[in-house]
Design a protein around this motif. Structure first.
Motif, PDB file in Angstrom:
ATOM      1  N   THR A 196      39.523  14.032  28.005  1.00  0.00           N
ATOM      2  CA  THR A 196      38.853  13.073  28.871  1.00  0.00           C
ATOM      3  C   THR A 196      38.572  13.667  30.243  1.00  0.00           C
ATOM      4  N   ALA A 197      39.455  14.600  30.669  1.00  0.00           N
ATOM      5  CA  ALA A 197      39.281  15.205  31.989  1.00  0.00           C
ATOM      6  C   ALA A 197      38.161  16.227  32.034  1.00  0.00           C
ATOM      7  N   GLY A 198      37.675  16.690  30.854  1.00  0.00           N
ATOM      8  CA  GLY A 198      36.602  17.666  30.975  1.00  0.00           C
ATOM      9  C   GLY A 198      36.022  18.249  29.711  1.00  0.00           C
ATOM     10  N   GLY A 199      36.754  18.281  28.599  1.00  0.00           N
ATOM     11  CA  GLY A 199      36.257  19.031  27.455  1.00  0.00           C
ATOM     12  C   GLY A 199      35.842  18.213  26.260  1.00  0.00           C
ATOM     13  N   ALA A 200      35.602  16.913  26.448  1.00  0.00           N
ATOM     14  CA  ALA A 200      35.321  16.055  25.299  1.00  0.00           C
ATOM     15  C   ALA A 200      34.024  16.416  24.589  1.00  0.00           C
ATOM     16  N   THR A 201      33.063  16.990  25.307  1.00  0.00           N
ATOM     17  CA  THR A 201      31.780  17.310  24.686  1.00  0.00           C
ATOM     18  C   THR A 201      31.782  18.661  23.989  1.00  0.00           C
ATOM     19  N   ILE A 261      36.845  11.544  18.242  1.00  0.00           N
ATOM     20  CA  ILE A 261      35.629  11.222  18.993  1.00  0.00           C
ATOM     21  C   ILE A 261      35.548   9.724  19.260  1.00  0.00           C
ATOM     22  N   GLY A 262      35.949   8.917  18.262  1.00  0.00           N
ATOM     23  CA  GLY A 262      35.947   7.468  18.453  1.00  0.00           C
ATOM     24  C   GLY A 262      36.879   7.025  19.567  1.00  0.00           C
ATOM     25  N   LEU A 263      38.074   7.642  19.621  1.00  0.00           N
ATOM     26  CA  LEU A 263      39.019   7.322  20.701  1.00  0.00           C
ATOM     27  C   LEU A 263      38.466   7.721  22.055  1.00  0.00           C
ATOM     28  N   LEU A 264      37.841   8.891  22.117  1.00  0.00           N
ATOM     29  CA  LEU A 264      37.271   9.356  23.388  1.00  0.00           C
ATOM     30  C   LEU A 264      36.131   8.461  23.842  1.00  0.00           C
ATOM     31  N   ALA A 265      35.304   8.013  22.890  1.00  0.00           N
ATOM     32  CA  ALA A 265      34.206   7.110  23.242  1.00  0.00           C
ATOM     33  C   ALA A 265      34.738   5.788  23.762  1.00  0.00           C
ATOM     34  N   PRO A 304      32.415  11.051  28.524  1.00  0.00           N
ATOM     35  CA  PRO A 304      33.367  12.140  28.307  1.00  0.00           C
ATOM     36  C   PRO A 304      32.760  13.472  28.727  1.00  0.00           C
ATOM     37  N   GLY A 305      33.563  14.311  29.329  1.00  0.00           N
ATOM     38  CA  GLY A 305      33.108  15.634  29.731  1.00  0.00           C
ATOM     39  C   GLY A 305      32.557  15.682  31.135  1.00  0.00           C
ATOM     40  N   SER A 306      32.383  14.536  31.753  1.00  0.00           N
ATOM     41  CA  SER A 306      31.845  14.519  33.107  1.00  0.00           C
ATOM     42  C   SER A 306      32.919  14.928  34.096  1.00  0.00           C
ATOM     43  N   ASP A 307      32.518  15.648  35.148  1.00  0.00           N
ATOM     44  CA  ASP A 307      33.468  16.037  36.188  1.00  0.00           C
ATOM     45  C   ASP A 307      33.527  15.008  37.318  1.00  0.00           C
ATOM     46  N   GLU A 308      32.714  13.964  37.223  1.00  0.00           N
ATOM     47  CA  GLU A 308      32.725  12.955  38.277  1.00  0.00           C
ATOM     48  C   GLU A 308      34.019  12.154  38.204  1.00  0.00           C
ATOM     49  N   PRO A 309      34.704  11.986  39.329  1.00  0.00           N
ATOM     50  CA  PRO A 309      35.954  11.227  39.304  1.00  0.00           C
ATOM     51  C   PRO A 309      35.706   9.758  39.020  1.00  0.00           C
ATOM     52  N   ARG A 359      45.953  25.068  26.332  1.00  0.00           N
ATOM     53  CA  ARG A 359      45.129  25.716  25.309  1.00  0.00           C
ATOM     54  C   ARG A 359      43.899  24.872  24.958  1.00  0.00           C
ATOM     55  N   ILE A 360      44.073  23.554  24.975  1.00  0.00           N
ATOM     56  CA  ILE A 360      42.922  22.671  24.720  1.00  0.00           C
ATOM     57  C   ILE A 360      41.896  22.820  25.839  1.00  0.00           C
ATOM     58  N   ALA A 361      42.386  22.832  27.086  1.00  0.00           N
ATOM     59  CA  ALA A 361      41.484  22.949  28.236  1.00  0.00           C
ATOM     60  C   ALA A 361      40.755  24.286  28.244  1.00  0.00           C
ATOM     61  N   LEU A 362      41.414  25.340  27.795  1.00  0.00           N
ATOM     62  CA  LEU A 362      40.835  26.684  27.839  1.00  0.00           C
ATOM     63  C   LEU A 362      39.976  27.011  26.621  1.00  0.00           C
ATOM     64  N   ALA A 363      39.960  26.124  25.630  1.00  0.00           N
ATOM     65  CA  ALA A 363      39.233  26.421  24.393  1.00  0.00           C
ATOM     66  C   ALA A 363      37.740  26.580  24.621  1.00  0.00           C
ATOM     67  N   ASP A 364      37.210  25.946  25.673  1.00  0.00           N
ATOM     68  CA  ASP A 364      35.767  26.039  25.946  1.00  0.00           C
ATOM     69  C   ASP A 364      35.472  26.786  27.240  1.00  0.00           C
ATOM     70  N   GLY A 365      36.448  27.544  27.739  1.00  0.00           N
ATOM     71  CA  GLY A 365      36.217  28.299  28.967  1.00  0.00           C
ATOM     72  C   GLY A 365      37.284  28.023  30.001  1.00  0.00           C
ATOM     73  N   PRO A 366      37.109  28.542  31.229  1.00  0.00           N
ATOM     74  CA  PRO A 366      38.098  28.353  32.291  1.00  0.00           C
ATOM     75  C   PRO A 366      38.343  26.865  32.588  1.00  0.00           C
ATOM     76  N   TYR A 367      39.491  26.611  33.219  1.00  0.00           N
ATOM     77  CA  TYR A 367      39.837  25.249  33.586  1.00  0.00           C
ATOM     78  C   TYR A 367      38.755  24.625  34.478  1.00  0.00           C
ATOM     79  N   ARG A 368      38.419  23.393  34.193  1.00  0.00           N
ATOM     80  CA  ARG A 368      37.631  22.624  35.150  1.00  0.00           C
ATOM     81  C   ARG A 368      38.595  21.998  36.157  1.00  0.00           C
ATOM     82  N   PRO A 369      38.111  21.649  37.348  1.00  0.00           N
ATOM     83  CA  PRO A 369      39.006  21.040  38.346  1.00  0.00           C
ATOM     84  C   PRO A 369      39.741  19.809  37.821  1.00  0.00           C
TER      85      PRO A 369
END
Length: 240
Positions: free
Chosen positions: A107-112, A138-142, A152-157, A198-208
């Motif tokens: 939810t913090a960044g990698g849902a997409t 995906i249903g839970l994230l939606a 999901p995946g947005s960096d907007e707070p 590991r989940i956060a890094l699966a698609d690249g560096p950490y997002r804020p």
């Protein structure tokens, strides 16, 4: 006829008086027996000390307290033995904790990201949700996105968000990790944090927002901030 003295009776094993504890069962259940080393049935028993004459209880001599008695080894323990979760309960707590951490990180960044979702799915299945599917995730994230008011995946707070993972998930994070943390060794707490990393890094560096969510996981696990930062940096340097 000469009656034997009290001393003679005691020497012969014939006690005139004594104190005996009478136990009364007040409840039962299942607990983790420290002596057996596994889940066992228990009886919750309260003892009363009584003065006996010829082994017959006659006078109340105070309370012996309340204990937990194992139904297998018959050993008695203080009531705080019930604070230790059973093996099945511990497994369920650990499963729920990993599931909540995975949702918080996604939810913090990698849902997409398909890679992040796959890493989350692997962690959740390994923790015990063996039947969990990507569609369910995906249903839970939606549902969370709709509830929290962002995609999901947005960096907007989020308005009113806590720790970068949304108000609802922040509450869930503390509720899932709070009861579990006292029963985990330091290595176990670090392992849960690293699963999230590991989940956060699966698609690249950490997002804020991912860093903020993982920092929240570390605090909920009672890890010092410097340890959390060290573990996150070490995970980022480890080849996937």
């Amino acid at each position: 006829m000469v009656l034997p003295s009290l001393l003679d009776l005691r020497c012969r094993g014939l006690w005139i008086w004594g104190v005996r504890t009478v136990w009364q069962t007040e409840g039962d259940g299942e607990f983790f027996c420290p002596r057996c080393g596994g889940d066992r049935n228990y009886s919750r028993r309260t003892g009363t000390r009584r003065l006996t004459v010829f082994n017959i209880p006659v006078l109340h001599r105070g309370s012996a307290g309340t204990v937990v008695e194992c139904g297998v080894c018959q050993e008695r323990f203080a009531l705080d033995a019930l604070d230790q979760p059973t093996s099945s309960r511990f497994a369920a707590m650990l499963r729920d904790a990993v599931h909540t951490v995975a949702l918080a990180v996604l939810t913090a960044g990698g849902a997409t990201s398909r890679h992040a979702r796959q890493a989350a799915l692997e962690a959740v299945r390994a923790a015990g949700f063996t039947d969990c599917t990507e569609d369910q995730l995906i249903g839970l994230l939606a549902a969370l996105a709709a509830d929290e008011g962002r995609l999901p995946g947005s960096d907007e707070p989020l308005p009113g968000a806590v720790d970068g993972c949304g108000t609802w998930l922040s509450i869930e994070l503390h509720e899932a990790l709070g009861p579990l943390t006292p029963h985990l060794a330091p290595q176990g707490r670090e392992r849960i944090l690293l699963q999230g990393a590991r989940i956060a890094l699966a698609d690249g560096p950490y997002r804020p927002a991912e860093r903020e969510a993982l920092a929240a996981v570390g605090r909920a696990l009672l890890l010092p901030d410097e340890d959390t930062a060290r573990l996150l940096e070490a995970a980022a340097r480890t080849p996937s």
